[in-house]
Design a protein around this motif. Structure first.
Motif, short mmCIF file in Angstrom:
data_model
loop_
_atom_site.label_atom_id
_atom_site.label_comp_id
_atom_site.label_asym_id
_atom_site.label_seq_id
_atom_site.Cartn_x
_atom_site.Cartn_y
_atom_site.Cartn_z
N SER A 136 0.81 -1.23 0.00
CA SER A 136 0.00 0.00 0.00
C SER A 136 0.84 1.27 0.00
N SER A 137 2.08 1.21 0.44
CA SER A 137 2.93 2.39 0.47
C SER A 137 3.62 2.65 -0.88
N ASP A 138 3.50 1.73 -1.83
CA ASP A 138 4.15 1.86 -3.13
C ASP A 138 3.48 2.93 -3.99
N VAL A 139 4.26 3.53 -4.88
CA VAL A 139 3.74 4.52 -5.81
C VAL A 139 3.67 3.88 -7.20
N LEU A 140 2.48 3.93 -7.80
CA LEU A 140 2.28 3.40 -9.15
C LEU A 140 2.21 4.56 -10.12
N SER A 141 2.79 4.36 -11.29
CA SER A 141 2.79 5.39 -12.33
C SER A 141 2.48 4.74 -13.66
N LEU A 142 1.57 5.34 -14.40
CA LEU A 142 1.20 4.85 -15.72
C LEU A 142 1.58 5.91 -16.74
#
Length: 126
Positions: A117-123
């Motif tokens: 949950s602390s991860d950052v996702l980028s598209l």
């Protein structure tokens, strides 16, 4: 059609700027929603989990539902309009929330299983 055509948009899902997963947005599945997402790229946000089968992140996209579905297959990418979220399916889900399907994960789905949950996702565009 080949990838990168008008119908398909090659994108990359990045996890914390390190891990990369290839994906495709497919306009023919939901033309309005895919168009909105494509114009807003790059998008990023904190990772969230919906049960054990879905990882998603919230966006600023405000769109209604298009070609609504509740059943999704492993590797599907969907848009949840109530939260403006882009969802990535790690397993088959039947009878879930009403969403708009927008694409498919073409890379290694197993990388999604390690997301916290602390991860950052980028598209972003490939």
């Amino acid at each position: 059609m080949q990838s990168g055509t008008v119908s398909r948009v090659d994108v990359i899902l990045e996890i914390n700027g390190a891990e990369r997963i290839s994906c495709q947005l497919k306009r023919h599945l939901s033309p309005t929603t895919v168009g909105l997402i494509t114009r807003m790229l790059p998008l990023n946000g904190n990772a969230h989990h919906m049960g054990q089968s879905v990882v998603y992140f919230e966006t600023r996209i405000n769109s209604g539902i298009e070609r609504k579905r509740t059943d999704f297959k492993k590797g599907d990418i969907a848009f949840l309009p109530t939260e403006g979220s882009i969802c990535f399916y790690m397993d088959d889900v039947f009878g879930g929330k009403l969403m708009t399907i927008v694409g498919k994960i073409t890379g290694d789905i197993k990388k999604l299983k390690a997301i916290k949950s602390s991860d950052v996702l980028s598209l972003s565009r490939n």
